[in-house]
Write a protein that holds these residues in place. Structure first.
Motif, mmCIF file in Angstrom:
data_model
loop_
_atom_site.group_PDB
_atom_site.id
_atom_site.type_symbol
_atom_site.label_atom_id
_atom_site.label_comp_id
_atom_site.label_asym_id
_atom_site.label_seq_id
_atom_site.Cartn_x
_atom_site.Cartn_y
_atom_site.Cartn_z
ATOM 1 N N GLU A 86 0.838 -1.209 0.000
ATOM 2 C CA GLU A 86 0.000 0.000 0.000
ATOM 3 C C GLU A 86 0.871 1.257 0.000
ATOM 4 N N ARG A 87 2.122 1.093 -0.255
ATOM 5 C CA ARG A 87 3.121 2.163 -0.209
ATOM 6 C C ARG A 87 3.160 2.849 1.158
ATOM 7 N N LEU A 88 2.952 2.032 2.180
ATOM 8 C CA LEU A 88 3.129 2.507 3.550
ATOM 9 C C LEU A 88 4.355 1.816 4.141
ATOM 10 N N PHE A 89 4.766 2.288 5.313
ATOM 11 C CA PHE A 89 6.066 1.859 5.831
ATOM 12 C C PHE A 89 5.950 1.647 7.325
ATOM 13 N N TYR A 90 6.397 0.477 7.794
ATOM 14 C CA TYR A 90 6.485 0.218 9.224
ATOM 15 C C TYR A 90 7.962 -0.026 9.526
ATOM 16 N N PRO A 91 8.661 0.974 10.061
ATOM 17 C CA PRO A 91 10.118 0.897 10.131
ATOM 18 C C PRO A 91 10.730 -0.177 11.045
ATOM 19 N N PRO A 92 10.186 -0.487 12.233
ATOM 20 C CA PRO A 92 10.949 -1.394 13.101
ATOM 21 C C PRO A 92 11.369 -2.682 12.380
ATOM 22 N N ASP A 93 12.637 -3.024 12.511
ATOM 23 C CA ASP A 93 13.185 -4.129 11.718
ATOM 24 C C ASP A 93 14.145 -4.995 12.507
ATOM 25 N N PRO A 94 13.687 -5.544 13.653
ATOM 26 C CA PRO A 94 14.568 -6.505 14.314
ATOM 27 C C PRO A 94 15.026 -7.534 13.280
ATOM 28 N N GLN A 95 16.266 -7.942 13.381
ATOM 29 C CA GLN A 95 16.853 -8.770 12.333
ATOM 30 C C GLN A 95 16.242 -10.165 12.271
ATOM 31 N N SER A 96 15.390 -10.460 13.203
ATOM 32 C CA SER A 96 14.634 -11.708 13.186
ATOM 33 C C SER A 96 13.302 -11.509 12.479
ATOM 34 N N MET A 97 13.176 -10.433 11.701
ATOM 35 C CA MET A 97 11.880 -10.028 11.133
ATOM 36 C C MET A 97 11.175 -11.131 10.338
ATOM 37 N N ASP A 98 11.924 -12.060 9.764
ATOM 38 C CA ASP A 98 11.284 -13.103 8.970
ATOM 39 C C ASP A 98 10.472 -14.067 9.828
ATOM 40 N N VAL A 99 10.701 -14.043 11.126
ATOM 41 C CA VAL A 99 9.960 -14.969 11.992
ATOM 42 C C VAL A 99 9.286 -14.308 13.190
ATOM 43 N N CYS A 100 9.875 -13.233 13.735
ATOM 44 C CA CYS A 100 9.367 -12.720 15.012
ATOM 45 C C CYS A 100 7.978 -12.104 14.826
ATOM 46 N N THR A 101 7.221 -12.076 15.910
ATOM 47 C CA THR A 101 5.833 -11.633 15.828
ATOM 48 C C THR A 101 5.688 -10.204 16.337
ATOM 49 N N LEU A 102 4.642 -9.544 15.882
ATOM 50 C CA LEU A 102 4.400 -8.174 16.349
ATOM 51 C C LEU A 102 4.169 -8.171 17.856
ATOM 52 N N GLY A 103 3.480 -9.177 18.367
ATOM 53 C CA GLY A 103 3.262 -9.254 19.815
ATOM 54 C C GLY A 103 4.574 -9.360 20.568
ATOM 55 N N GLY A 104 5.466 -10.197 20.062
ATOM 56 C CA GLY A 104 6.793 -10.334 20.673
ATOM 57 C C GLY A 104 7.568 -9.033 20.592
ATOM 58 N N ASN A 105 7.460 -8.350 19.471
ATOM 59 C CA ASN A 105 8.137 -7.055 19.293
ATOM 60 C C ASN A 105 7.652 -6.041 20.312
ATOM 61 N N VAL A 106 6.332 -5.992 20.481
ATOM 62 C CA VAL A 106 5.764 -5.034 21.430
ATOM 63 C C VAL A 106 6.196 -5.418 22.842
#
Ligand SMILES: Cc1cc2nc3c(=O)[nH]c(=O)nc-3n(C[C@H](O)[C@H](O)[C@H](O)COP(=O)(O)OP(=O)(O)OC[C@H]3O[C@@H](n4cnc5c(N)ncnc54)[C@H](O)[C@@H]3O)c2cc1C
Lengths: 467, 401
Positions: free
Chosen positions: A131-151
């Protein structure tokens, strides 16, 4: 006192009755699979049941049951955490949140999104970028980690230097309290002044207060262009000073990673890194924005690097090659084990202008104790992840490693930094938290915990050490 | 050596537990249970077969069996843990080549040594397929096999530019003969002399899936001895799994003192998938136009050559009028996994479902892939509107051969 076997069996029966058998696992092999996060070296703790929740309703049922029976509950995303946070050291139930993986809304008009908490970060990135939007946070585990875990961990990542970390994007949460009640904190408005900021108390709570089931996130417009470059430095000191200089000059790259030559060598075994491996420290940089801004920023950084005597400056024009480099970067932590037997990456973060001093101290600590130390991380925000690597796991080396870590942490605190920039405290840093925050603050945290979780069922044994 | 538990101990310990394999394991992504991802599988193998701190239960067997051997985790692993080799080795330790009932084990061995389903079993299967009682997604067997059509030496048309040996696996030999014919015609048309060596067996990958190291060794020894004799510039395969076996796995199957090991190592860099090979030497004849649109499914067994992924796209780029429409995640597994889809049909169908959505989303009408297993399994799911072919088949049509 029930035996372990009969406890497991009665949990299995009760939970299956509540949720249906398909969502409950209690076989020893399944319990092993859920016994630690990405730090199995430190501690393991087997759960007595794993519950694969699929809805808020499931979470409510499990929590009210657990609260009634005083069974510990440890929420778990991908289990990629680096602090032992999702390791169920007191047994009980592990709640696997990953089946709650629906993106509920992406609003272009409001530039926000609402998702279930088990959504994998990279999937979320792809969805908003469409949608040409951007969510910057990019822990290097991004391919697996969950938004809940990130929060729950306040996850950051390379882009932290320009865009901040997860907490900067959390607008509201849906969470289930230990008694089974559901709260909706904050909201979806980009500004809020509605009483205590419960959203931000849950953000970083590491599963010790409530189970996060939905997240409302703020989004940005997607920068149209990005460009990767590598600056090779002859010394750690030069690289550290260059980082400070770049920031001082007012250029804020999207990413400013500090990588030692060993890291570059390892990354090159994974994906080609087109620079000579004769430097000491490599700054891996990405700038983003409009084409004009990207060109200008690259020019300024290049100018600084040349003036300060960089050994090599490499602009990566090939997009595929750049993608390969970043993928190798994401794999750095497992790559380290190609050489070492054990690697402990610390999360000490210092004010950016203190980076040169921190780098110097870490090197001295390594040299004085005779343990290999390395630093590779998000230098742009002072989070260079000093770490200790062991060729051989012996009691003597383990002890030295522990000592080195203690000294690094103390140095970080002395420089006005924090013991954790993005991984969270969990198990592994709990012994140091009091040193940073003081007794009174820990006591306050305990009272907050009690207000949410009077029976102490939520992820017990984390953040602070028990007296 | 694959099959040697001791050899893999150190590699098992290299798993850093980072969890990044959760992103790529098709089985995990379908089951959404961490027990079924490489990190946990490797841990469970460590506890049961190395430390022996846990017994080998039926659940342990299920965890070790419920793996497609797609190699996605191996290809991606930062720690370079060869997960699929560890799984095969664990299967060898658990089953020693006797995984199923004796009849099925015999049938599998027969198929591998005869390079495909031939003779009586072929007649049986053909009959079962007529009656619609054969497993769905299994390709139609051809009673006219490739090796009954082609053997010996085939000089090229036009000026000779190279000489290759063509290794056809079970699928091309007995089920997808059309692909074999296309390879022969396209190579010949491009000035490449082709030799079809006699007495080759299947590539042996099926035996590895069964944990049957002995049969796999017998097969690769047979094949290496024959292929090493050929005086050719390259060994060509049309199947990426055969290619992986010949290029990267064969040498891992032979003990250090095996006289054939050196030959296997020497042969390895000569092995090419046919599209990849044609790209390296270039087409001698420009293809004619094809007014079609296609999409491309990248087979899982692609890790053995870096240029394999893009090879078909590069090869077909020169065909005027041919339109490529990329699918989402072209590298995502189709769920077939050799014969995996017969034992775990529900799971495989679930994995395939996601893939089919991506394929049909492209709006193309032709699907290409260099793996015969993927092709037949996907084609069974796609239905009649779609044509599913090897990339070289498109090239053959563009040449009007
Ligand atoms: C290779 C690698 C690279 C990494 N790079 C970075 C990096 O650059 N930056 C960074 O910040 N981190 C990084 N990490 C650490 C880790 O990935 C992050 O901390 C991530 O946020 C953890 O997410 P998860 O889903 O795996 O959570 P888990 O590890 O499963 O859980 C982490 C904590 O959150 C709690 N939790 C999880 N879900 C919920 C929920 N729904 N409700 C309440 N509590 C919950 C758990 O109880 C636990 O305490 C990296 C890890 C690895 C393995």
């Amino acid at each position: 006192m029930k035996t372990e076997g009969s406890r497991i069996e009665s949990l299995r029966k009760d939970l299956s009755r509540l949720l249906g058998g398909g969502k409950v696992r209690t076989e020893p092999e399944d319990l092993l699979a859920y016994s630690s996060d990405a730090t199995r070296y430190y501690a393991q703790g087997k759960p007595e049941a794993v519950v694969l929740v699929e809805s808020v309703d499931d979470v409510c049922k499990v929590l009210s049951y657990a609260n009634q029976c005083a069974v510990p509950v440890t929420p778990r995303g991908a289990g990629s955490g680096l602090s032992g946070g999702s390791t169920p050291i007191k047994g009980g139930i592990v709640l696997d949140m990953k089946r709650m993986n629906k993106i509920l809304e992406i609003s272009k008009g409001n530039m926000t999104a609402r998702t279930e908490s088990g959504v994998v970060l990279a999937n979320f990135h792809r969805a908003v970028e469409k949608e040409r939007l951007f969510y910057p946070p990019d822990p290097q585990s991004m391919d697996v980690c969950t938004l809940g875990g990130n929060v729950a961990c306040r996850a950051g990542g390379p882009r932290g230097v320009k865009y901040g970390t997860t907490p900067n994007y959390v607008l509201g949460l849906e969470a289930v309290l230990p008694d089974g009640s559901v709260i909706n904190t904050g909201g979806i408005s980009v500004k809020q002044a509605n009483g205590y900021n419960i959203t931000q108390i849950l953000t970083g709570s590491e599963g010790t207060l409530a189970v996060i089931t939905k997240v409302n996130l703020r989004l940005l417009p997607l920068p149209p262009e990005r460009q990767t470059m590598i600056v090779v430095c002859d010394s750690a000191q030069l690289a550290a000073e260059m980082v400070s200089r770049i920031i001082y000059e007012g250029v804020v790259p999207a990413v400013l990673e500090y990588l030692e030559v060993g890291a570059i060598w390892l990354m090159n075994t994974y994906s080609p890194i087109p620079v000579a491996q004769d430097g000491q420290v490599y700054l891996l940089i990405e700038v983003d924005g409009t084409a004009a801004i990207v060109a200008e920023d690259i020019g300024v950084i290049k100018g600084i690097a040349e003036k300060m005597g960089a050994r090599e400056i490499k602009i990566i024009d090939d997009k595929k090659q750049a993608a390969g480099i970043w993928k190798a970067r994401r794999n750095l932590s497992p790559l380290v084990l190609r050489i070492f037997q054990k690697s402990i990456s610390e999360d000490v973060t210092v004010p950016r202008d203190k980076i040169p001093e921190m780098v110097k101290a870490v090197r001295e600590i390594g040299a004085s104790l005779g343990v290999p130390v390395g630093m590779s991380g998000h230098a742009g925000d002072g989070n260079i992840h000093p770490g200790v690597q062991l060729y051989e796991i012996t009691p003597e080396m383990e002890q030295k490693a522990e000592e080195a870590i203690r000294l690094m942490i103390e140095k970080g605190i002395e420089l006005g930094g924090t013991i954790s920039g993005e991984h969270g405290i969990g198990l592994h840093k709990s012994a140091y938290l009091e040193k940073e925050l003081g007794k009174d603050q820990i006591e306050l945290m305990k009272r907050i915990k009690y207000a949410f979780d009077p029976k102490g069922i939520m992820n017990p044994g984390k953040i602070w050490t028990e007296a | 050596m694959i099959g040697d538990l001791d050899y893999y101990k150190g590699l098992v310990e290299k798993c850093s537990h980072c969890a990044l394999c959760e992103a790529v394991c098709p089985v995990y992504l379908e089951d959404m249970l961490e027990t079924h991802v490489a990190r946990a599988r490797v841990d469970i193998i460590y506890q049961t077969l190395y430390k022996k701190s846990m017994p080998v239960t039926p659940r342990v067997r299920e965890i070790i069996d419920r793996c497609l051997l797609c190699t996605s985790c191996t290809q991606d692993c930062g720690g370079a843990v060869p997960v699929h080799e560890i799984i095969i080795t664990a299967r060898a330790a658990l089953y020693g080549g006797r995984k199923h009932d004796p009849l099925r084990d015999y049938f599998i061995r027969e198929m591998m040594e005869k390079r495909g389903i031939k003779g009586f079993p072929a007649l049986m299967l053909a009959a079962a397929q007529k009656l619609h009682v054969a497993p769905g997604g299994f390709p139609k067997v051809s009673l006219r096999t490739f090796d009954s059509l082609y053997h010996g030496r085939y000089p090229p048309t036009g000026k000779k530019r190279a000489k290759v040996a063509y290794f056809t696996g079970c699928a091309t030999n007995t089920m997808d003969v059309e692909t074999g014919v296309a390879v022969m015609k396209v190579l010949g048309h491009n000035g490449i002399e082709v030799v079809i060596p006699d007495k080759l067996m299947c590539c042996g990958i099926r035996a590895l899936g069964e944990g049957d190291i002995k049969t796999a060794q017998k097969i690769v020894r047979n094949n290496i001895a024959i292929l090493a004799e050929q005086e050719v510039d390259a060994i060509i395969v049309d199947c990426t799994s055969c290619g992986m076996m010949l290029r990267s796995e064969t040498a891992k199957l032979l003990p250090a003192d095996d006289p054939l090991l050196a030959k296997a190592v020497a042969l390895s860099p000569k092995v090419f998938e046919v599209s990849d090979y044609l790209n390296t030497i270039g087409l001698a004849v420009e293809p004619g136009p094809l007014a079609e649109s296609f999409t491309y499914h990248v087979p899982c067994h692609r890790g053995w050559t870096p240029t394999l992924n893009d090879a078909p796209l590069q090869l077909l780029a020169g065909i005027p009028g041919l339109k490529y429409s990329a699918m989402e995640e072209p590298e995502k597994c189709c769920g077939a996994g050799g014969a995996f889809f017969m034992d775990y049909s529900g799971l495989s169908r679930g994995i395939r479902k996601r893939k089919l959505d991506d394929i049909t989303g492209t709006g193309a009408a032709v699907l290409i892939s260099q793996c015969p297993g993927c092709r037949s399994y996907l084609s069974a799911g796609l239905g009649k509107r779609w044509k599913t072919v090897h990339p070289v088949t498109l090239l053959r049509r563009a040449y009007g051969l």
